[in-house]
Write an enzyme that holds these catalytic residues in place. Structure first.
Site, PDB file in Angstrom:
ATOM      1  N   GLU A  26      65.896  -2.845  40.074  1.00  0.00           N
ATOM      2  CA  GLU A  26      65.791  -2.434  41.699  1.00  0.00           C
ATOM      3  C   GLU A  26      64.654  -4.304  41.985  1.00  0.00           C
ATOM      4  O   GLU A  26      64.444  -4.192  43.101  1.00  0.00           O
ATOM      5  CB  GLU A  26      64.963  -1.703  41.720  1.00  0.00           C
ATOM      6  CG  GLU A  26      65.845  -0.511  42.004  1.00  0.00           C
ATOM      7  CD  GLU A  26      66.793   0.460  43.032  1.00  0.00           C
ATOM      8  OE1 GLU A  26      67.236  -0.641  43.801  1.00  0.00           O
ATOM      9  OE2 GLU A  26      67.874   1.443  43.221  1.00  0.00           O
ATOM     10  N   TRP A  33      72.283  -3.992  47.209  1.00  0.00           N
ATOM     11  CA  TRP A  33      72.361  -3.419  45.935  1.00  0.00           C
ATOM     12  C   TRP A  33      74.266  -3.923  45.496  1.00  0.00           C
ATOM     13  O   TRP A  33      74.444  -3.607  43.948  1.00  0.00           O
ATOM     14  CB  TRP A  33      72.471  -1.689  46.096  1.00  0.00           C
ATOM     15  CG  TRP A  33      72.504  -1.009  45.243  1.00  0.00           C
ATOM     16  CD1 TRP A  33      73.710  -0.511  44.404  1.00  0.00           C
ATOM     17  CD2 TRP A  33      71.932  -1.173  43.860  1.00  0.00           C
ATOM     18  NE1 TRP A  33      73.547  -0.140  43.253  1.00  0.00           N
ATOM     19  CE2 TRP A  33      72.648  -0.421  42.404  1.00  0.00           C
ATOM     20  CE3 TRP A  33      70.892  -2.411  42.591  1.00  0.00           C
ATOM     21  CZ2 TRP A  33      72.123  -0.156  40.973  1.00  0.00           C
ATOM     22  CZ3 TRP A  33      70.569  -1.549  41.948  1.00  0.00           C
ATOM     23  CH2 TRP A  33      70.855  -0.376  41.057  1.00  0.00           C
ATOM     24  N   TYR A  69      79.382   4.817  42.058  1.00  0.00           N
ATOM     25  CA  TYR A  69      77.789   4.828  42.284  1.00  0.00           C
ATOM     26  C   TYR A  69      77.432   5.824  42.297  1.00  0.00           C
ATOM     27  O   TYR A  69      76.206   6.611  42.018  1.00  0.00           O
ATOM     28  CB  TYR A  69      77.764   2.939  42.002  1.00  0.00           C
ATOM     29  CG  TYR A  69      75.678   2.913  42.171  1.00  0.00           C
ATOM     30  CD1 TYR A  69      74.865   3.099  40.749  1.00  0.00           C
ATOM     31  CD2 TYR A  69      75.164   3.742  43.241  1.00  0.00           C
ATOM     32  CE1 TYR A  69      73.485   3.561  41.051  1.00  0.00           C
ATOM     33  CE2 TYR A  69      73.907   3.777  43.097  1.00  0.00           C
ATOM     34  CZ  TYR A  69      72.613   2.781  42.130  1.00  0.00           C
ATOM     35  OH  TYR A  69      72.133   3.562  41.834  1.00  0.00           O
TER      36      TYR A  69
END
Length: 204
Positions: free
Chosen positions: A49, A57, A27
Protein backbone atom coordinates in the site's frame (compact mmCIF):
# COMPACT_ATOMS: atom_id res chain seq x y z
CA UNK A 1 -25.22 5.39 -6.46
CA UNK A 2 -24.43 1.78 -7.36
CA UNK A 3 -20.68 1.18 -7.13
CA UNK A 4 -20.78 -2.22 -8.86
CA UNK A 5 -20.66 -3.51 -12.41
CA UNK A 6 -21.86 -6.82 -13.79
CA UNK A 7 -19.05 -9.13 -14.83
CA UNK A 8 -19.06 -11.65 -17.66
CA UNK A 9 -20.00 -14.41 -15.21
CA UNK A 10 -23.18 -12.49 -14.29
CA UNK A 11 -22.00 -11.50 -10.81
CA UNK A 12 -22.00 -7.90 -9.61
CA UNK A 13 -18.62 -6.81 -8.34
CA UNK A 14 -17.11 -3.58 -7.03
CA UNK A 15 -16.77 -1.30 -10.04
CA UNK A 16 -12.99 -0.94 -9.70
CA UNK A 17 -12.64 -4.52 -10.96
CA UNK A 18 -13.79 -3.40 -14.42
CA UNK A 19 -10.48 -1.57 -15.02
CA UNK A 20 -8.77 -4.93 -15.61
CA UNK A 21 -11.05 -7.91 -14.85
CA UNK A 22 -8.42 -10.55 -15.56
CA UNK A 23 -6.10 -9.14 -12.91
CA UNK A 24 -8.41 -7.43 -10.46
CA UNK A 25 -11.34 -9.85 -10.22
CA UNK A 26 -9.28 -12.74 -8.74
CA UNK A 27 -7.77 -10.35 -6.17
CA UNK A 28 -11.21 -8.92 -5.38
CA UNK A 29 -12.81 -12.35 -5.03
CA UNK A 30 -10.10 -14.13 -3.05
CA UNK A 31 -8.30 -11.50 -1.00
CA UNK A 32 -9.68 -7.97 -0.75
CA UNK A 33 -11.56 -7.51 2.49
CA UNK A 34 -11.07 -10.98 3.95
CA UNK A 35 -9.68 -10.60 7.49
CA UNK A 36 -5.97 -11.30 7.89
CA UNK A 37 -4.11 -12.26 11.06
CA UNK A 38 -0.81 -13.47 9.61
CA UNK A 39 2.00 -11.04 10.46
CA UNK A 40 3.98 -11.60 7.27
CA UNK A 41 0.91 -11.00 5.10
CA UNK A 42 0.08 -7.88 7.08
CA UNK A 43 3.58 -6.55 6.57
CA UNK A 44 3.31 -7.28 2.85
CA UNK A 45 -0.03 -5.50 2.66
CA UNK A 46 1.09 -2.33 4.38
CA UNK A 47 4.34 -2.30 2.38
CA UNK A 48 2.56 -2.64 -0.96
CA UNK A 49 0.00 0.00 0.00
CA UNK A 50 2.94 2.32 0.67
CA UNK A 51 4.36 1.56 -2.77
CA UNK A 52 0.95 2.29 -4.29
CA UNK A 53 1.00 5.93 -3.13
CA UNK A 54 0.54 8.02 -6.28
CA UNK A 55 0.04 4.91 -8.45
CA UNK A 56 -2.78 2.50 -9.27
CA UNK A 57 -3.30 -0.74 -7.36
CA UNK A 58 -3.25 -2.58 -10.70
CA UNK A 59 0.35 -1.43 -11.20
CA UNK A 60 1.34 -2.84 -7.82
CA UNK A 61 -0.62 -6.07 -8.22
CA UNK A 62 1.00 -6.89 -11.55
CA UNK A 63 4.41 -6.45 -9.92
CA UNK A 64 3.56 -8.25 -6.67
CA UNK A 65 5.56 -11.41 -7.36
CA UNK A 66 8.59 -9.26 -8.22
CA UNK A 67 8.12 -7.35 -4.96
CA UNK A 68 7.92 -10.63 -3.04
CA UNK A 69 11.14 -11.89 -4.62
CA UNK A 70 12.91 -8.57 -4.05
CA UNK A 71 11.87 -8.26 -0.39
CA UNK A 72 12.46 -11.86 0.78
CA UNK A 73 8.76 -12.72 0.69
CA UNK A 74 8.19 -9.76 3.03
CA UNK A 75 9.77 -11.67 5.89
CA UNK A 76 10.36 -8.56 7.98
CA UNK A 77 13.13 -10.18 10.02
CA UNK A 78 15.11 -10.66 6.80
CA UNK A 79 14.20 -7.26 5.38
CA UNK A 80 15.26 -5.58 8.63
CA UNK A 81 18.81 -6.75 7.88
CA UNK A 82 18.92 -5.04 4.46
CA UNK A 83 21.55 -2.32 4.12
CA UNK A 84 22.53 0.38 1.64
CA UNK A 85 23.85 -2.22 -0.80
CA UNK A 86 20.38 -3.78 -0.84
CA UNK A 87 18.82 -0.38 -1.48
CA UNK A 88 21.11 0.12 -4.49
CA UNK A 89 20.36 -3.41 -5.70
CA UNK A 90 16.61 -2.81 -5.46
CA UNK A 91 16.91 0.50 -7.30
CA UNK A 92 18.22 -1.51 -10.27
CA UNK A 93 15.31 -3.99 -10.15
CA UNK A 94 13.02 -3.17 -13.07
CA UNK A 95 10.38 -5.57 -11.75
CA UNK A 96 9.42 -3.30 -8.84
CA UNK A 97 8.70 0.40 -8.33
CA UNK A 98 12.17 1.94 -8.16
CA UNK A 99 11.53 4.72 -5.68
CA UNK A 100 14.31 5.19 -3.14
CA UNK A 101 12.06 6.66 -0.46
CA UNK A 102 9.57 3.81 -0.66
CA UNK A 103 12.28 1.14 -0.73
CA UNK A 104 13.98 2.67 2.31
CA UNK A 105 10.60 2.94 4.04
CA UNK A 106 9.98 -0.81 3.71
CA UNK A 107 13.39 -1.55 5.24
CA UNK A 108 12.79 0.96 8.02
CA UNK A 109 9.30 -0.43 8.65
CA UNK A 110 10.65 -3.98 8.81
CA UNK A 111 12.86 -2.87 11.69
CA UNK A 112 9.91 -1.15 13.34
CA UNK A 113 7.88 -4.35 12.85
CA UNK A 114 10.49 -6.36 14.73
CA UNK A 115 10.25 -3.83 17.56
CA UNK A 116 6.47 -4.06 17.48
CA UNK A 117 6.60 -7.84 17.89
CA UNK A 118 8.64 -7.33 21.05
CA UNK A 119 6.23 -4.69 22.36
CA UNK A 120 2.84 -6.03 21.25
CA UNK A 121 3.36 -9.76 20.73
CA UNK A 122 2.37 -9.65 17.06
CA UNK A 123 1.58 -7.19 14.30
CA UNK A 124 -1.91 -8.65 14.14
CA UNK A 125 -2.60 -7.93 17.79
CA UNK A 126 -1.52 -4.33 17.27
CA UNK A 127 -3.43 -3.63 14.06
CA UNK A 128 -6.67 -5.32 15.09
CA UNK A 129 -6.69 -3.25 18.24
CA UNK A 130 -7.69 -0.40 15.92
CA UNK A 131 -10.68 -2.19 14.36
CA UNK A 132 -13.33 0.52 14.04
CA UNK A 133 -17.00 0.34 14.90
CA UNK A 134 -19.09 -1.04 12.04
CA UNK A 135 -20.81 2.28 11.41
CA UNK A 136 -17.65 4.39 11.14
CA UNK A 137 -17.91 4.28 7.32
CA UNK A 138 -21.65 4.30 6.68
CA UNK A 139 -21.50 4.14 2.86
CA UNK A 140 -19.00 1.71 1.31
CA UNK A 141 -16.28 3.23 -0.88
CA UNK A 142 -17.41 6.77 -0.05
CA UNK A 143 -14.24 7.97 1.70
CA UNK A 144 -10.47 7.50 1.43
CA UNK A 145 -9.69 8.13 5.11
CA UNK A 146 -11.53 7.65 8.39
CA UNK A 147 -11.07 8.67 12.03
CA UNK A 148 -9.50 5.26 12.67
CA UNK A 149 -7.09 5.47 9.73
CA UNK A 150 -6.02 8.91 10.95
CA UNK A 151 -5.45 7.58 14.49
CA UNK A 152 -3.60 4.47 13.29
CA UNK A 153 -1.44 6.52 10.92
CA UNK A 154 -0.53 8.91 13.73
CA UNK A 155 0.40 6.07 16.07
CA UNK A 156 2.50 4.28 13.45
CA UNK A 157 4.38 7.48 12.66
CA UNK A 158 5.00 8.00 16.37
CA UNK A 159 6.54 4.52 16.39
CA UNK A 160 8.83 5.50 13.51
CA UNK A 161 6.99 3.92 10.55
CA UNK A 162 7.15 5.69 7.17
CA UNK A 163 4.82 5.98 4.15
CA UNK A 164 1.84 5.25 6.40
CA UNK A 165 -0.36 8.29 5.85
CA UNK A 166 -4.11 8.12 6.60
CA UNK A 167 -5.05 7.27 2.99
CA UNK A 168 -2.47 4.48 2.77
CA UNK A 169 -3.59 3.13 6.13
CA UNK A 170 -7.26 3.26 5.10
CA UNK A 171 -6.48 1.23 1.96
CA UNK A 172 -4.63 -1.24 4.19
CA UNK A 173 -7.67 -1.49 6.49
CA UNK A 174 -9.92 -2.17 3.49
CA UNK A 175 -7.60 -4.84 2.11
CA UNK A 176 -6.98 -6.71 5.36
CA UNK A 177 -10.65 -6.84 6.36
CA UNK A 178 -10.68 -4.44 9.31
CA UNK A 179 -13.72 -2.98 7.56
CA UNK A 180 -16.03 -4.41 4.91
CA UNK A 181 -15.85 -1.80 2.16
CA UNK A 182 -17.33 -3.93 -0.62
CA UNK A 183 -20.16 -2.12 -2.36
CA UNK A 184 -23.65 -2.78 -1.02
CA UNK A 185 -24.69 -4.76 -4.12
CA UNK A 186 -21.36 -6.57 -4.60
CA UNK A 187 -21.96 -10.32 -4.50
CA UNK A 188 -19.02 -10.73 -2.12
CA UNK A 189 -20.15 -8.31 0.58
CA UNK A 190 -22.19 -10.87 2.59
CA UNK A 191 -19.37 -13.40 2.30
CA UNK A 192 -16.97 -10.86 3.79
CA UNK A 193 -19.44 -10.19 6.60
CA UNK A 194 -19.59 -13.92 7.30
CA UNK A 195 -15.78 -14.19 7.26
CA UNK A 196 -15.49 -11.25 9.65
CA UNK A 197 -18.03 -12.81 12.04
CA UNK A 198 -16.10 -16.08 12.06
CA UNK A 199 -12.70 -14.39 12.36
CA UNK A 200 -10.98 -14.82 15.73
CA UNK A 201 -9.44 -11.46 16.64
CA UNK A 202 -5.80 -11.75 17.76
CA UNK A 203 -5.27 -11.48 21.50
CA UNK A 204 -3.91 -8.11 22.61
Amino acid sequence: MDKTTQSLDGKRRCAWCAVSPGELEPYHDREWGFPVADDQRLFEKISLEGFQAGLSWRTILTKREHFRAAFAGFDFYKVAAFDERDVERLLQNAGIVRHRGKIEAVINNARRAVEMIEQEGSLAAYFWRFEPEADEVAVPQSVSTSPTSVALSKDLKKRGWKFVGPTTVFAFMQAMGMINDHAETCFLRPHIEEARRAFIRPAH
